[in-house]
Design a protein around this motif. Structure first.
Motif, PDB file in Angstrom:
ATOM      1  N   GLY A 164      61.735  35.434  71.807  1.00 47.88           N
ATOM      2  CA  GLY A 164      61.283  35.182  70.445  1.00 47.88           C
ATOM      3  C   GLY A 164      62.037  34.114  69.686  1.00 47.88           C
ATOM      4  N   GLU A 165      62.927  33.430  70.326  1.00 44.81           N
ATOM      5  CA  GLU A 165      63.669  32.359  69.667  1.00 44.81           C
ATOM      6  C   GLU A 165      63.083  31.013  70.096  1.00 44.81           C
ATOM      7  N   ARG A 166      62.981  30.108  69.150  1.00 45.10           N
ATOM      8  CA  ARG A 166      62.337  28.814  69.387  1.00 45.10           C
ATOM      9  C   ARG A 166      62.841  28.117  70.646  1.00 45.10           C
ATOM     10  N   TRP A 167      64.141  28.007  70.802  1.00 43.38           N
ATOM     11  CA  TRP A 167      64.678  27.219  71.911  1.00 43.38           C
ATOM     12  C   TRP A 167      64.391  27.870  73.250  1.00 43.38           C
ATOM     13  N   THR A 168      64.245  29.174  73.272  1.00 48.50           N
ATOM     14  CA  THR A 168      63.926  29.869  74.516  1.00 48.50           C
ATOM     15  C   THR A 168      62.550  29.452  75.011  1.00 48.50           C
ATOM     16  N   LEU A 169      61.568  29.521  74.130  1.00 51.50           N
ATOM     17  CA  LEU A 169      60.212  29.160  74.542  1.00 51.50           C
ATOM     18  C   LEU A 169      60.088  27.672  74.854  1.00 51.50           C
ATOM     19  N   LEU A 170      60.815  26.842  74.140  1.00 50.02           N
ATOM     20  CA  LEU A 170      60.763  25.410  74.449  1.00 50.02           C
ATOM     21  C   LEU A 170      61.421  25.107  75.792  1.00 50.02           C
ATOM     22  N   ALA A 171      62.455  25.854  76.153  1.00 50.12           N
ATOM     23  CA  ALA A 171      63.059  25.696  77.481  1.00 50.12           C
ATOM     24  C   ALA A 171      62.056  26.108  78.560  1.00 50.12           C
ATOM     25  N   VAL A 172      61.358  27.211  78.343  1.00 51.58           N
ATOM     26  CA  VAL A 172      60.324  27.644  79.300  1.00 51.58           C
ATOM     27  C   VAL A 172      59.223  26.593  79.388  1.00 51.58           C
ATOM     28  N   ARG A 173      58.850  26.002  78.253  1.00 53.46           N
ATOM     29  CA  ARG A 173      57.844  24.931  78.251  1.00 53.46           C
ATOM     30  C   ARG A 173      58.288  23.805  79.173  1.00 53.46           C
ATOM     31  N   GLU A 174      59.531  23.355  79.019  1.00 49.76           N
ATOM     32  CA  GLU A 174      60.028  22.253  79.837  1.00 49.76           C
ATOM     33  C   GLU A 174      60.045  22.616  81.316  1.00 49.76           C
ATOM     34  N   LEU A 175      60.519  23.818  81.615  1.00 52.67           N
ATOM     35  CA  LEU A 175      60.549  24.256  83.013  1.00 52.67           C
ATOM     36  C   LEU A 175      59.144  24.338  83.593  1.00 52.67           C
ATOM     37  N   SER A 176      58.179  24.770  82.783  1.00 51.27           N
ATOM     38  CA  SER A 176      56.805  24.865  83.290  1.00 51.27           C
ATOM     39  C   SER A 176      56.193  23.484  83.504  1.00 51.27           C
ATOM     40  N   HIS A 177      56.752  22.451  82.872  1.00 53.77           N
ATOM     41  CA  HIS A 177      56.299  21.072  83.086  1.00 53.77           C
ATOM     42  C   HIS A 177      57.102  20.381  84.187  1.00 53.77           C
ATOM     43  N   GLY A 178      57.964  21.132  84.858  1.00 52.02           N
ATOM     44  CA  GLY A 178      58.710  20.576  85.984  1.00 52.02           C
ATOM     45  C   GLY A 178      60.052  19.965  85.636  1.00 52.02           C
ATOM     46  N   VAL A 179      60.487  20.071  84.391  1.00 54.93           N
ATOM     47  CA  VAL A 179      61.806  19.569  83.999  1.00 54.93           C
ATOM     48  C   VAL A 179      62.824  20.635  84.403  1.00 54.93           C
ATOM     49  N   ARG A 180      63.765  20.288  85.268  1.00 56.67           N
ATOM     50  CA  ARG A 180      64.674  21.296  85.821  1.00 56.67           C
ATOM     51  C   ARG A 180      66.146  21.067  85.490  1.00 56.67           C
ATOM     52  N   ARG A 181      66.504  19.874  85.080  1.00 52.90           N
ATOM     53  CA  ARG A 181      67.906  19.554  84.821  1.00 52.90           C
ATOM     54  C   ARG A 181      68.253  19.812  83.359  1.00 52.90           C
ATOM     55  N   PHE A 182      69.437  20.389  83.167  1.00 53.34           N
ATOM     56  CA  PHE A 182      69.897  20.801  81.846  1.00 53.34           C
ATOM     57  C   PHE A 182      69.829  19.677  80.814  1.00 53.34           C
ATOM     58  N   ASP A 183      70.354  18.499  81.165  1.00 51.79           N
ATOM     59  CA  ASP A 183      70.387  17.390  80.205  1.00 51.79           C
ATOM     60  C   ASP A 183      68.989  16.980  79.742  1.00 51.79           C
ATOM     61  N   ARG A 184      68.033  16.989  80.648  1.00 52.86           N
ATOM     62  CA  ARG A 184      66.652  16.634  80.270  1.00 52.86           C
ATOM     63  C   ARG A 184      66.034  17.724  79.412  1.00 52.86           C
ATOM     64  N   ILE A 185      66.351  18.991  79.696  1.00 48.96           N
ATOM     65  CA  ILE A 185      65.831  20.080  78.860  1.00 48.96           C
ATOM     66  C   ILE A 185      66.389  19.952  77.449  1.00 48.96           C
ATOM     67  N   VAL A 186      67.691  19.641  77.343  1.00 44.53           N
ATOM     68  CA  VAL A 186      68.314  19.420  76.027  1.00 44.53           C
ATOM     69  C   VAL A 186      67.584  18.294  75.299  1.00 44.53           C
ATOM     70  N   ARG A 187      67.399  17.170  75.978  1.00 47.26           N
ATOM     71  CA  ARG A 187      66.770  16.003  75.360  1.00 47.26           C
ATOM     72  C   ARG A 187      65.333  16.308  74.916  1.00 47.26           C
ATOM     73  N   ASN A 188      64.563  16.981  75.759  1.00 49.06           N
ATOM     74  CA  ASN A 188      63.145  17.214  75.465  1.00 49.06           C
ATOM     75  C   ASN A 188      62.908  18.315  74.431  1.00 49.06           C
ATOM     76  N   THR A 189      63.870  19.206  74.254  1.00 47.25           N
ATOM     77  CA  THR A 189      63.700  20.288  73.280  1.00 47.25           C
ATOM     78  C   THR A 189      64.380  19.996  71.951  1.00 47.25           C
ATOM     79  N   GLY A 190      65.473  19.234  71.993  1.00 55.80           N
ATOM     80  CA  GLY A 190      66.258  19.011  70.785  1.00 55.80           C
ATOM     81  C   GLY A 190      67.261  20.116  70.519  1.00 55.80           C
ATOM     82  N   ALA A 191      67.380  21.055  71.440  1.00 53.26           N
ATOM     83  CA  ALA A 191      68.337  22.165  71.282  1.00 53.26           C
ATOM     84  C   ALA A 191      69.755  21.664  71.495  1.00 53.26           C
TER      85      ALA A 191
END
Length: 152
Positions: A22-49
């Motif tokens: 239920g926290e914004r960054w959690t769902l945005l991380a799942v969004r990135e992973l579901s789009h094939g983004v797997r590396r931490f730095d890219r998840i940070v960049r794409n979510t803004g977390a």
């Protein structure tokens, strides 16, 4: 005067799921992973977390079996994140949430349109797996353990 009797919150799997995701960054991380983004730095960049918040959210998802970490570099240790089958199903929830946002928050101008493998714009709907009918409100009701009653 007597004190009002405390009312217990309704037992609900939605509430249980929100405890985890239920926290914004959690769902945005799942969004990135579901789009094939797997590396931490890219998840940070794409979510803004922030890095510390994202680390905490990914660890929580890992502990719950929604994501798994895989070592891809030993020195220094570097990890990729991948969705488990439970995480992949959560991606389906995000598609319906996106559809709702497109319809009610960005009507006529969605920020991104997904194309289905059939070649048409993706418009996911929730249906009953048994009969194929819509699962919208009014088409279903609780039954069995924990069923809601109309009284109170």
């Amino acid at each position: 005067m007597s004190k009002p009797k405390p009312v217990a919150p309704r037992v609900c799997s939605i509430a249980d799921a929100l405890e985890l995701v239920g926290e914004r960054w959690t769902l945005l991380a799942v969004r990135e992973l579901s789009h094939g983004v797997r590396r931490f730095d890219r998840i940070v960049r794409n979510t803004g977390a922030s890095r510390d918040i994202l680390t905490a959210r990914l660890r929580k998802l890992e502990a719950a079996g929604v994501v798994r970490r895989e070592l891809y570099h030993e020195r220094p240790p570097r990890y990729e994140y991948r969705l488990t089958p439970a995480g992949q199903e959560l991606g389906d929830v995000l598609l319906t949430l996106m559809t709702w946002g497109d319809r009610y928050l960005n009507p006529g101008d969605p920020p991104l349109v997904w194309q289905h493998s059939c070649g048409r714009a993706l418009d996911p709907v929730v249906v009953c797996v048994h009969c194929g009918e819509s699962a919208r409100a009014g088409a279903h009701s609780p039954s069995g353990r924990g069923a809601l009653t109309s009284a109170g």
